[in-house]
Scaffold this motif. Sequence first.
Motif: not given
Length: 497
Positions: A110-115, A442-447, A465-472
Amino acid sequence: MISYSPLLCLDFYKTAHAEQYPTALTKMVSYYTPRMTRLADTEKVTMFGLQAFIQEYLIEAFNTHFFNRSLDEVLAEYKRVLNNTIGTDGVGVERLTALHKLGYLPLEIRAVPEGTRTNIHVPQIEISNTNPNFVWLVNSIETMLSCTMWHTQISAEVGYRYRQIVNKYAALTCDDDVVRAKLLGDFSMRGQESVESATKSSAAFCLSFLNTATVPAILWLEHNYACRVENDAVAYGALSTEHSVMCSNYAVDGDEITHVRRLLKEIYPYQNFSMVSDSYDYWNLVNNILPAIKEDVMAHHGCLAIRGDSGNPVEIVTETVFKLWEIFGGTVNSKGYKVLDPHVKALYGDSITPQRCEAVYKILMEHGFAINNVSLGVGSFSMQCLETMDGGEKTYAPYTRDTFGIAVKATYAEDADGKPIMIFKNPKTDSGHFKESQRGCCKVVYDYTYHNFFCQDGLTWEESQIGNWLKPVFKDGKLLRIYTLDEVRNNLHEGNF
């Protein structure tokens, strides 16, 4: 791509870790995280290159050099190398056999979006096993992942840094329809560590600009980021002379003007091209030859870029703009800045550091010229080192994996009963807490208020798994999400590429 089993594309000690883990573990979770910054003005890192790594290594390399080879061949290679180097003949045979029989890589990524540019200390990638028998695989890919991605990400940051300088001065001096992504280009290939390094570095730079001298960067982007030069603005090259051309023609003609005329009238009468102009006497060419062939230049159906290649780049390129204005004139744009006649412009092909780039633009602006009168090139030095000022002294910060302290660390596991095991690292001797890891999932969250990412750790797998910017993006041998080049550029530049 490698030509051997990816399970030999790692550090030696990784080959023995499966036997060292606690017995009966069924799950392992690790995170790829930029842990610090050595650049005083940079607190974020561009996520880029994971999709290419997955396609080239976890899919293509594993299929070609592991799953699609016979088990006997794979094991013979593995045992031959390890027995004759660290003496572990037979170690790993059982687990490699089980993996080969399974027929796919039982991992989820799982990862944050490329870019996306994430803050320091925020995980960008999560790796976990999907089959309880393959806990050992999670950190086995760390070495490949780290050495494949860090330079790609650095070059994406380099491009982004230059793009911010371009944006600043283009907004002040250029008409709004000037394509900012065409004002700089990558000239670094010959000075990079390898063809592969040059290719990925230039591809990353092309997230912010459209010009490159590195042909394979185009093919790499097409292969990995769903784009085609027939349909998309992937990147562009340029027609240009070099010293061998200029000097051999001088040796035959006895002068420079003959070949310049031939370039304009016979070789490229309908195309833009640049001409390296300092093989002998740069200012003679600018001050004397160009006025002598003014009619030929103005009749040319394209733009002639006068390229300096020695001397002080800032002085050479700015003075050239002033001279070209005297010879060929131009217009004044909507913001009140001078723009050269479209038949000519100034170019400096490399040696342009961020400081020199800004100095060129500032001088042009102060003298009433728009910055699109020049094209600038970034060479291998700037792709691999940042020039900084420390207390008035010029210093150099070479780019390495440790520029952002990138590392992959295991932080969570589960036992045979599914009980969470919180793993962490926190050395007392690490006074700067540089090597302190997260704990648990870990959960990555955007402020959205401060426009920053932050990390919540200490979670169980289910909680993360909930509200995480790390997506499969990858699971069990398959790529789940394909980012296009346009999507990556828009993520990086917030829709303003």
